[in-house]
Structure formats: structure tokens, C-alpha cells
Design an enzyme around this catalytic site. Structure first.
Site, PDB file in Angstrom:
ATOM      1  N   TYR A 175       0.839  -1.190   0.000  1.00 21.57           N
ATOM      2  CA  TYR A 175       0.000   0.000   0.000  1.00 21.57           C
ATOM      3  C   TYR A 175       0.886   1.256   0.000  1.00 21.57           C
ATOM      4  CZ  TYR A 175      -3.690  -3.364   0.745  1.00 21.57           C
ATOM      5  OH  TYR A 175      -4.546  -4.421   0.587  1.00 21.57           O
ATOM      6  N   ARG A 223       2.305  -1.837  11.088  1.00 19.31           N
ATOM      7  CA  ARG A 223       2.403  -3.109  10.370  1.00 19.31           C
ATOM      8  C   ARG A 223       3.328  -2.928   9.171  1.00 19.31           C
ATOM      9  NH1 ARG A 223      -2.018  -7.613   8.196  1.00 19.31           N
ATOM     10  NH2 ARG A 223      -0.785  -9.307   9.051  1.00 19.31           N
ATOM     11  N   GLY A 320      -5.104 -14.362  10.588  1.00 21.68           N
ATOM     12  CA  GLY A 320      -6.153 -13.802   9.766  1.00 21.68           C
ATOM     13  C   GLY A 320      -7.111 -14.855   9.264  1.00 21.68           C
TER      14      GLY A 320
END
Length: 644
Positions: A175, A223, A320
Site C-alpha cells: 500500500y 504493520r 487472519g
């Protein structure tokens, strides 16, 4: 095995967490299109809290209304109007006794919506986004960078106002912040490009902005990808130094993952990838900082999670997909009910391939209720029935357990080993996730005391057995070879290759679909000196396989030493090998054994028609309806069994 280390309380900054288990932030795409949360969003996270997790991290939330929104139905934290719903969500999770954090993010070049504007460090494009509408990233101006820095600080303040216990900046996985950190995507020549210090400048400014916007005792997590696994990408040495700087700037914990979306075999590592692939990186970070480190990435089993904490490899574990598969993962682990945990098989099918990638909300191959928590309760049937389940594969076993829970008298007919087509995974290291699912499904039937008859379900027996309903879960037949097979050379169906059987010499595998590819990997670990995989098409995996299999499995086959031969048509299996035609030339490929992996064909309905004609209620599930994947078997069994 005990799990004392996993259930020791932990601390991040001032935050006391009841255990070391964190639900990692993972997009559900359940928000409204304006970023406000929905009842589905709240139900999902409350259910995770009820499952015993110590800290539930809410999925990445976009920080501005310019270009930070990355995906459909993403949670927003860009406006005051978002705070009320986020507070509702936080309160619901707190009511379960769990702590809750919010991850904030800017999508950068990974704007899956594919719409302009896409803002990044440079014009480096990711083809999967660009191919949608032809939009490429626009390099951010200095003014835009300043506004994003402010936006992160304001978003963190909104998270604090909503009474989250922690806020996390997503600086990994490709990202925006990773676009600046990585030389692979950062071609800038100003103060935000070039040197490590320049490429780190955006993230450090964001941390400073957050620290100025929220109280110092409000914990801040970062993160990171330990590396993006690109040859010209982020070296782990830079990540380690970055973590030292982050600690100095006020970060309270490092959440270590790896990869980016252009290398999904690292970010959401599939079944053929090792578990805990980023361990080598987070351990280097832990040695360099005094703040806690969260380990992340395919930590799907309680055993590996416990070992990571007990050994001091990391301070917390983040899961997750494993908690999409079973939100009670933590509670069942604490109570020692390991075989009752529905295991994640790392297929990336329900969550991504048929879920987010298709514009839907997140799903799960082995948990049909994820993101629909509370909508499909398992309730007692108003009428108790005698039900025969024909077939002990995944669909049959799941049906049998659910039908028992609904109060029916269930009998399973299975003449062979329970597990059906999935039994090939038993004992295989490369298929350990699928093997865990088989063990779980069998255990769920056995612990309920469901009757299992080791016999073929003949129509006459079903008709005289006083059954009210029959569930056909007897699978689909294997596709037969259209070429002649002569001689005494061993010819083995792929489904019959077992890890406990030694395979030596040169083995030729016929068929480059998923069965052929996975059996080739299993043969390499079973001792075959050479594996040759033949596919008559121009590529492997040309069926309806999950995208991580299509995109990355061929490279893993090559890495395992499998000799892949495309455009190669088999004409015969003979005494000395396999005769083929490639590029118009005929060749005999020597073989010590041949494995046939030609897939499955559409099943017939002869048994069902006969039973229906006799007046029985018949339901067809799994591959008995149509050949499919684990997703199809589990989902069809779940929804059909709720109707009986």
C-alpha cells in the site's frame, strides 16, 4: 500439548491484553459504500471477540476521501461521520472481554477499485489494477504528501474518539507507505526518494503526526512487510533499521508480515508455501528493538503459534484466515479441543478468489457463515428424520455432523477410507493444511457418534432401511484416459498416491490441472528421483482454479525440480514409458511409474433418480452435484443440510 505461553497476558504500551492471540486486520468488505459500518461488520467483529481472541484488529480503513480508499465497501475513518459507527463496533467487541484496534491505511497503487485518482510514490503501476480501467498511479506532490500526513493523524484521533484500544498504521503489503519505502516502486529524486532515510520519511512523519494527535498512552502499532520479496525491493536490513527509528518516534509495537500484492504467495501464502514464511525477518526485528513484535503470516495451527511465543521468537501471534475459518480458534485451543478447530486450508478461494476478488464480501471455503454471522444458525429440525448420507468425503462428513446437530438419526455409507478425494493429503507435508481438514471432519462425525457403515450404499439397502431422506455425497467419477495403456508399467490415479508409499525412479504425471500439479509436488517429497509433468495445453492450471494456484504454483513446481512439458500430447502408455507428440515430433519418455491426473467428469444421477422414483427425498451435495473444490463441498453440504 499445553498452550501456557499463548494464554499468558501481554502488554502493548499501556494496553493489557488477556492473551497473546491477535486477529489480524483483514478486509471484509461489509461496510456501506460511504465507509460507515453495517450490522454485518459489527456482528463479524463481535463474533471474533466471543471466540476468545485477545485483541481483534479491525480491517484497514481509509484515511481520506481523495485516493486512499482501496477496495469496495471499505470501512472509512476519514470523517467525523464515521466515528459513531466505529464506536458502536468498538463497544460491541469490548462487551465480549476482548480488546479492539483499528488499522488505518492509504491504498496507494493498490487501489483495487481501479478508478482515478491512484496516488503513489511514483508512476510504478501494478498490472492487476491498471488492467481494469487503464489507470496508472500519479506521483504524489509535496502538498499531497503533507495532506496525507495530516490525514493519518486525524484518522488516529477519530479512532481514539471511538474508544478503540489501539491504532495501527498499515505500512506493508504494497500500500501507499510501502510504495515509498521500497525502491521497487519509489523512483522519486526528491526528499522522499533515493536513500533509505528519504524513503522512510513519509512513514516517520505519519508517526509523528499521530503522536501529536492522540495521547501518548494511546498505543500505536506499525504493520510492516519484513521485505516485499522483490529483487530490487526492501532489504530486511533496512526494515530492521526502520523499526529502530519507529520505536524512537513513538511506536509501541511492530506487526511483522511480508510481501505485497504483486507477490501474493508471500502476503497470503497458499497451501504450497511454508507456514510462518516471515519468521526469519521478524526475529531480526525483535533482536533490534525493545518494543513487542507481533508475528504474522500462515500461523494457522495452535502448535506453531504456541512455539513462536514460548521460544521467544515473537511476543504476539496474529492470525487472519485461520479465524475466518473458525472464530472460536482461541477458545478451542485454550480448552484443548484442537481437532474441533475448523482449520484454514490456505486455499485463498472463499476469502479472495470467490470473495473480495469478485467484488463480494469476504468468504471462507470451510466456514459458510463468515461475514454472515448469526444469519444461518444451526437449529433443531421440527421433524426428526432417518437420514442416509451416501459418501464419506468432505461433503458427506460435513452433512452428517450438521444433520446430527439438527436432531436427525444419521447413517453414513462409505466403503473406503473416510475423507473421500481428500485422503490423498494425509501424511503429506505440502498438503498438511488439507490433511488437517480431513482429520477435523472425521473427528466431528466420530465425536457425535454418527453411525458409519463400511459398505456400498446399494439402492435396495437404502429402500429397505426405512430412511426418510438420502443425501448423495458420493462424488464425481475420475476422467478415464482416451489413450491406450499397455504393458506392466505401474499406472496410478493421482488420488491414490499416498505420502506413506515410497516412490522411486522417474515418474511421469499426465495432466497439468490442479490434481496433476499437486501430485507432482507430493511426489517430490515422497522420494521420486525425477518427476515429469505432461500437459497438452500451452499452460498449466487452465480450469477454474484459485488465482494464487494459477499465478504462483507453476514456479513452485519448477523450484521443486519438476520437469514441466507443455504442448505435449500423450498418445499411449507402453511397457517402457509414455509415448507423446510435441511440436509434431513423437517421443517415448522413459518412466518407472505413471500417474494419471485427468480430473473428474460430470456425475450421473442414476441412484438419485431410482430413489426419488421410490418416493424418497433426495438431496445432492458436493461433487455428486458437479465437480468442484472444497468450497463447493462444504457450502453445498451446509446449506442443503439446513433444509432437511
Amino acid at each position: 500439548m499445553t498452550f501456557e505461553a499463548l494464554f499468558e497476558p501481554g502488554r502493548i504500551g499501556t494496553l493489557e491484553i488477556p492473551n497473546r492471540i491477535i486477529k489480524s486486520p483483514q478486509s471484509t468488505a461489509t461496510a456501506n459504500s460511504d465507509g460507515t459500518v453495517t450490522q454485518r461488520t459489527v456482528n463479524h467483529y463481535r463474533r471474533l471477540g466471543e471466540g476468545g481472541v485477545g485483541l481483534a484488529m479491525v480491517e484497514y480503513s481509509h484515511v481520506d476521501d481523495d485516493a486512499s480508499k482501496a477496495i469496495h465497501n471499505q470501512i472509512g475513518v476519514s470523517r467525523r461521520e464515521h466515528v459513531a459507527g466505529l464506536g458502536w463496533l468498538a463497544d460491541e467487541v469490548h462487551s465480549t472481554g476482548a480488546k479492539v484496534g483499528l488499522q488505518i491505511a492509504h491504498g496507494g497503487r493498490q487501489k483495487f477499485l481501479g478508478t482515478a485518482p491512484i496516488k503513489s510514490a511514483s508512476n510504478s503501476s501494478w498490472k492487476d489494477v491498471e488492467m481494469q480501467y487503464g489507470v496508472v498511479p500519479t506521483p504524489m506532490t509535496l502538498d499531497e504528501i503533507d495532506r496525507v500526513v495530516i490525514a493519518f493523524g486525524e484518522a488516529a484521533a477519530r479512532a481514539h474518539a471511538a474508544r478503540f484500544d489501539l491504532v495501527e498504521v498499515h505500512a506493508g503489503h504494497g500500500y501507499l507507505i510501502t510504495n515509498f519505502l521500497s525502491p521497487h516502486t519509489n523512483f522519486r529524486t526528491d526528499e522522499y526518494g533515493g536513500s533509505f532515510r528519504n524513503r522512510s520519511r513519509l512513514l516517520l512523519r505519519i508517526v509523528d503526526s499521530i503522536r501529536a494527535a492522540v495521547p501518548r498512552d494511546f498505543p500505536l502499532s506499525i504493520r510492516l512487510s519484513v521485505t516485499d520479496y522483490e529483487d530490487d525491493g526492501i532489504p530486511v536490513e533496512e526494515t530492521v533499521e526502520l523499526c529502530r527509528l519507529l520505536e524512537a518516534h513513538g511506536a509501541d509495537v511492530i506487526h511483522a508480515s511480508g510481501g505485497h500484492h504483486a507477490g501474493m504467495e508471500w502476503e497470503v501464502s497458499p497451501w504450497y508455501q511454508v507456514r510462518a514464511p516471515h519468521r526469519w525477518g521478524w526475529e531480526q526485528i525483535k533482536e533490534a528493538v525493545d518494543i513487542p513484535v507481533i508475528a504474522s503470516g500462515s500461523l494457522v495451527s495452535p502448535e506453531i503459534a504456541e512455539e513462536i511465543i514460548a521460544s521467544g521468537s515473537a511476543d504476539f501471534v496474529s492470525l487472519g484466515r485461520a479465524m475466518l475459518a473458525d472464530p472460536d480458534w482461541a477458545r478451542k485451543t485454550r480448552e484443548g479441543r484442537l481437532l474441533e478447530i475448523t482449520p484454514c486450508i490456505r486455499c485463498n478461494d472463499g476469502c479472495l478468489d470467490r470473495g473480495l476478488n469478485k467484488g463480494r464480501s469476504v468468504g471462507c471455503s470451510v466456514n459458510p457463515t463468515v461475514a454472515e454471522e448469526g444469519r444461518f444458525p444451526v437449529e433443531s429440525s421440527p421433524t426428526k428424520k432417518r437420514v442416509a448420507v451416501v459418501g464419506g468425503g468432505p461433503a458427506g462428513l460435513r452433512s452428517a455432523a450438521l444433520l446430527h446437530d439438527r436432531g436427525h438419526d444419521v447413517t453414513v455409507f462409505e466403503p473406503n477410507q473416510l475423507g473421500g478425494m481428500l485422503t490423498h493429503a494425509m501424511g503429506s507435508k505440502v498438503k498438511q493444511d488439507l490433511s488437517a481438514l480431513v482429520a477435523h471432519l472425521i473427528h466431528e462425525v466420530e465425536r457425535r457418534g454418527v453411525t458409519v457403515l463400511r459398505t456400498i450404499a446399494e439402492p435396495s439397502e437404502l429402500l429397505r432401511g426405512d430412511y426418510d431422506t438420502v443425501v448423495l455425497a458420493n462424488g464425481a467419477p475420475l476422467r478415464e484416459a482416451t489413450f491406450p495403456i499397455t504393458g506392466s508399467l505401474p499406472v496410478i490415479p493421482a488420488a491414490e498416491v499416498r505420502a506413506d508409499t515410497p516412490y522411486a525412479g522417474q515418474i511421469v504425471v499426465i495432466g497439468g490441472g490442479l490434481h496433476g500439479c499437486e501430485v507432482s509436488l507430493r511426489l517430490t517429497e515422497a522420494g521420486a528421483s525425477k518427476v515429469i509433468l505432461l500437459e497438452q495445453g500451452e499452460s498449466l492450471l487452465r480450469g477454474n482454479e484459485a488465482f494464487t494456484d494459477v499465478e504462483r504454483l507453476p514456479a513452485f513446481l519448477e523450484g521443486a525440480g519438476v520437469d514441466i512439458r507443455l504442448g505435449t500430447r500423450v498418445t499411449a502408455v507402453e511397457a517402457d514409458g509414455v509415448r507423446v507428440v510435441a511440436d509434431g515430433e513423437e517421443e517415448l519418455i522413459a518412466a518407472d511409474s505413471v500417474v494419471v491426473a485427468l480430473g473428474r467428469t460430470a456425475p450421473g444421477d442414476e441412484l438419485g433418480a431410482e430413489l426419488r422414483a421410490a418416493g424418497l427425498e433426495v438431496h445432492i451435495v458436493g461433487s455428486a452435484e458437479r465437480p468442484g473444490r472444497v468450497f463447493d463441498a462444504i457450502h453445498s453440504a451446509f446449506f442443503a443440510s439446513r433444509l432437511i
